[in-house]
Structures are given as C-alpha cells and as structure tokens.
Write a protein that holds these residues in place. Sequence first.
Motif, short mmCIF file in Angstrom:
data_model
loop_
_atom_site.label_atom_id
_atom_site.label_comp_id
_atom_site.label_asym_id
_atom_site.label_seq_id
_atom_site.Cartn_x
_atom_site.Cartn_y
_atom_site.Cartn_z
N HIS A 118 55.76 -10.16 -25.54
CA HIS A 118 56.14 -11.03 -24.41
C HIS A 118 55.01 -11.22 -23.40
O HIS A 118 55.14 -12.03 -22.50
N SER A 177 61.16 -8.01 -27.74
CA SER A 177 61.34 -7.71 -26.32
C SER A 177 62.80 -7.93 -25.92
O SER A 177 63.30 -7.26 -25.03
N GLY A 189 64.29 -7.80 -16.65
CA GLY A 189 63.28 -8.01 -17.69
C GLY A 189 63.76 -9.02 -18.70
O GLY A 189 63.05 -9.94 -19.09
N THR A 231 62.27 -12.89 -20.59
CA THR A 231 61.48 -12.42 -21.72
C THR A 231 61.39 -13.40 -22.89
O THR A 231 60.51 -13.28 -23.74
N ASN A 236 60.32 -18.10 -20.21
CA ASN A 236 59.08 -17.65 -19.59
C ASN A 236 58.11 -18.80 -19.29
O ASN A 236 57.31 -18.73 -18.38
#
Length: 479
Positions: free
Chosen positions: A258, A277, A336, A340, A345
Amino acid sequence: MLTSIKENKLTTKGQELGMMYFRVAIILFGAQLLMGLIAAFQFLFPSLLFELFDFSVARMVHINALVVWMLYAMIGSTYIMLTEETGHEGVALGLGKLGFWVLTVAVTVVVLVYIFVQVGAGNETTLWLINEGREYLEAPRWADIGIVVVVLIFYFNVFATYMKGEKTGIMTVMVANLMALAGLYLAGMIYTDNISMDQFWWWWVIHLWVEATWEVFVGTLAAFALIRLIGAKREVVEMWLWIEVLMLFGSGILGMGHHYFWIGTPEYWWEIGALFSALEPVPLIAMFVHVLYDWGKEQGAHEAKGEPKSVITNGPAMSWLVLNAFGNFLGAGIWGFFHTLPQVNIYTHGTQFTAAHGHLSFFGAYATILIGMMYYGIQKAYGVERLKATFKSKMGMFLVTFGVMGMTIALTIAGYEQVLVERGEMGATWNAFFTAQNLPWYIQAQLWRAIMGVVTFVGFIYLVWDLLTIGKEAQGAEA
Ligand code: HEM
Ligand code: HEM
Ligand SMILES: [Fe+2]
C-alpha cells in the motif's frame, strides 16, 4: 519516577536500566508534543517563527522525537520484563548502561544540530554530519552507526539473558522479533540517489516496523502485562501471541504494497497492496478480542470461585493496556483500512487524512501500552503490591486520549474536505491545493486540531506529574 532509581534497593539491574530509558522517553515525548504544537499553530498563522523555526523543522523534530521516544520506551520495557520473564538477573547489564549513555549523548547532539543548523544544501557531508533526509529517520550517518552499536549491545543483553534463563514463549517471540526489528533499521541506511529506490527501502523500515515488528513487540508486552496485572493464564496468552505473529507477518509483509502505489514501483503492487493490506486489520481485531476475552474470562473464573472480582494489581497500567486494545484497532485497523485500497488512496494520498491515521495509530497502538509499561516499572521500582489510579492518573489518561481523538477527528474532516475539493472537484492541481487549504472547513478543522493539541498537552502535564508522584504515594499508603 525521577527518584525511583536512587531510593529503592529492590529493583533489579534490568529494572534500573529500564527506568533510565523511561525517563529519557518521557522527556522526548514532551519535546515531541511541544514541536507538534508549534507546527499546529503554524498552520493557523503561517508567518509564526518564519525563518527562525520553520514548519519543516518543527515537523521534523516532532516526528523524529516520536520514533526515538518510542524506541527508548520499548528498550526500557524490555529491560523491565527481562528478569521477571527469564528468571535470570541479566547478562552484561553494565555494558547496557554504557550503551544508554552513549545513545543519550548522541540523541542530544543530533537534536541540537537539527535545531541550530536548520537549512542548507544536502550533500555527502550533510548526510554524514547533519541530517539524512529520510522522514521519521533523519539521524545523520554517524549517529546511525552509533545507534547500531548501542542496539547490538542491547540485543546482546537480551539474547544472552534469554539463553541462560528460562525460555518462555513470550521471550522466544521477543528475541526473534527484536532481531528483525533491529535488522530492518539497516534498510534505512542504504544509500541511493534514485528517489524511487530510496522510498522503496525507506518503507521497509517504516512499514515493516509499525505494521509488523512493532506490532509483534507490543503483542509480547501485552501478553506479559496481562499475566502480571490480572493473572491471565500463560498458555492462553501465549497461544494467541503465536497466532498473531503468524497473521501479522502474513499480512504485514506484503501489505507494504500500500506504500508502493505511487512511487514508481511496478503496477503489480496495486493488487498485492490492495489484497494484503486489506487483510491487516484481521490480526488487529484478533488482538482486540484477545485482550477483552481474556479479561472477561479471568473475571468470570474469579466470580465462579466466589473470589473478589477485581484482581488488578496496577490500575493505571491496566487502563492504558485496555486503551491500547481500542486504540490499535481504531487507529491502525479502521483508520488504516479507510485509505488502503488504491481506488480510495488515489484521492486520499498525502492529505490530512493520512495525518489523522498517523496520529491515532501511533498513539493508540504504541504510546498507550508504553505508558502502561512505565506505570508497571514504577510499581516495581517502589516495590508496591498494588498501584491504584489517582486523580492525576485519570486526568492524564482522559485528557491525552480525548485530545488525540479530537485531533484525529479534526484532521479527518480536513482530509475529507481536501478529497472533495482539492482532489475530486479540482483535479489535484497546485492551485487546487491552495484553494482547498483556504476554505473555512479546512481552516476550522485546523483550529480544532490546535485546540485539541493543547488539551493533549495539558493531559501530558498531568501524566508526568502522576508518574513523578504516584510511586511514593502508594508506598506511603502501604507502609
Ligand atoms: C500501528 C500501526 C500503524 C501505524 C503506526 C501507522 C502509521 C502510519 C503513518 C505515520 C503513515 C504516514 C506515513 C507518511 O508520512 O507518509 C501511514 C500511512 C499509511 N498507512 Fe498506516 N499505520 C499503521 C497501520 C496501518 C494499517 C493496518 C493499514 C491498513 C489497513 C495502514 C494503511 C496506511 C496507508 C494506506 C498509508 C498511506 C497513506 C497515504 O497514501 O498517504 N496503516 N501509516
Ligand atoms: C500536542 C499534540 C500534537 C500536535 C499539536 C501535533 C501536531 C502535528 C502537526 C502539525 C503535524 C504535521 C502535519 C502535516 O505535515 O500536515 C504532525 C505530524 C505527525 N504527528 Fe503530531 N501532533 C501532536 C501529537 C502527536 C502524537 C501524540 C502523536 C503520536 C503518538 C503524533 C504523531 C504524528 C505523526 C505520525 C505525524 C506525521 C503524520 C503524517 O505525515 O502523515 N503527534 N503532528
Ligand atoms: Fe503501511
């Protein structure tokens, strides 16, 4: 905490050394927060301390101090538990003490150099003497080498003691994991002038620390602390520990993908990063369930036997441990997971959303349990049977946690605004960045972050005050 070393003869050599590490850790934690406050106010007043103490410097010292205080507290925690776990007094701890002083002098010199030599061209000389220029790990090369030597001494202490003492499951995981943790630091010392390759290796340290080796490390601390604080069954916590080790290494290592979405690495990292991830929160949830399950089980067992339920020998340490279970799950697992997947992202990368995750995860997964271990150390240093939370302990815990949570929410809102305006609407141009930064949502969020930063700092003052006084008070009450 300050006087604990001199006053008490009961401490073992390892515990004495552990307390020395804790003292420096807490000072660096304070420095970290002060630097964070300066940087936060510079978001609101961009000309604040301009060319005197720039944002870039405040931010750099903030995050490097973070990493260093946590490493100090990790080494401290290891020394604290070493004798208790192995049943051996410790091998070559005198050498460990020398290592402590070398490291502390080196860290002081590095920080002073950061503060007094702030700007200038980066070249071979500055790499060796001033700053390596790698986010979070900016120590110059001379200090890097010193760190490696000191860590080798520390590792020798732990390894040799382990070999001579009792080899519990917790210690076996700790010894193996510490070797990986220390070894990874070397990846951050590889020199290349290719920025993609540089980032590639740099993530080996950052990601494989926080999402693999540091997580396993706090797993060993939690296992140890649960046994000591609430008398959890060793077989149960150790079984979970092994499962977590397996899962964390499984998802954590390839989960590194990631960070390989946008740095020039091959495209197959998109799929690898996305899949592995996304699996990373699974062990974090398992850990969370593990702590709460154990807790309930132990309480239930006592109830069944008609014993008094509360068997906590160290109130503040246990509370910080429970906060750790929640914090790790929320900060690393939930915040998180949010960003991810590469499809998400692409919009969130490098926004304040990342900073929100960074704050809650480092705090939740690491600061909490390390503070808990400091309370455990104090209990040992003062030789008290039971350490009860005081008003100051509660204020410290509440305000620090509330402050960090508040900062995280504020930053999440700022990040959300950046995603919508800067990325979604305006297409991530240079101009879009500044437009988004000047809209009221963003400015208000930054204001709230600064306010919550002050709350955190007030909590920190309570925390330090408590650490300095709680041991003596408890000793007085028991005498
Ligand atoms: C305790 C464990 C963790 C800590 C301390 C942590 C900390 C951080 C920090 C500080 C950054 C920013 C790095 C930078 O400056 O560029 C970051 C980035 C990131 N983290 Fe974590 N993290 C943890 C666990 C996780 C987990 C479990 C996930 C996924 C499920 C995750 C996903 C990400 C992603 C995708 C980024 C990149 C953000 C971007 O593109 O801007 N993290 N993490
Ligand atoms: C007084 C409280 C604090 C304030 C005011 C504060 C403020 C800041 C500021 C202004 C930045 C720079 C963000 C940017 O570059 O956009 C930052 C970065 C960071 N801080 Fe803090 N901070 C505080 C406490 C903490 C704590 C308690 C932790 C963790 C235990 C922490 C971890 C981090 C991390 C990991 C980063 C880098 C994040 C990234 O680049 O993604 N901070 N902080
Ligand atoms: Fe990561």
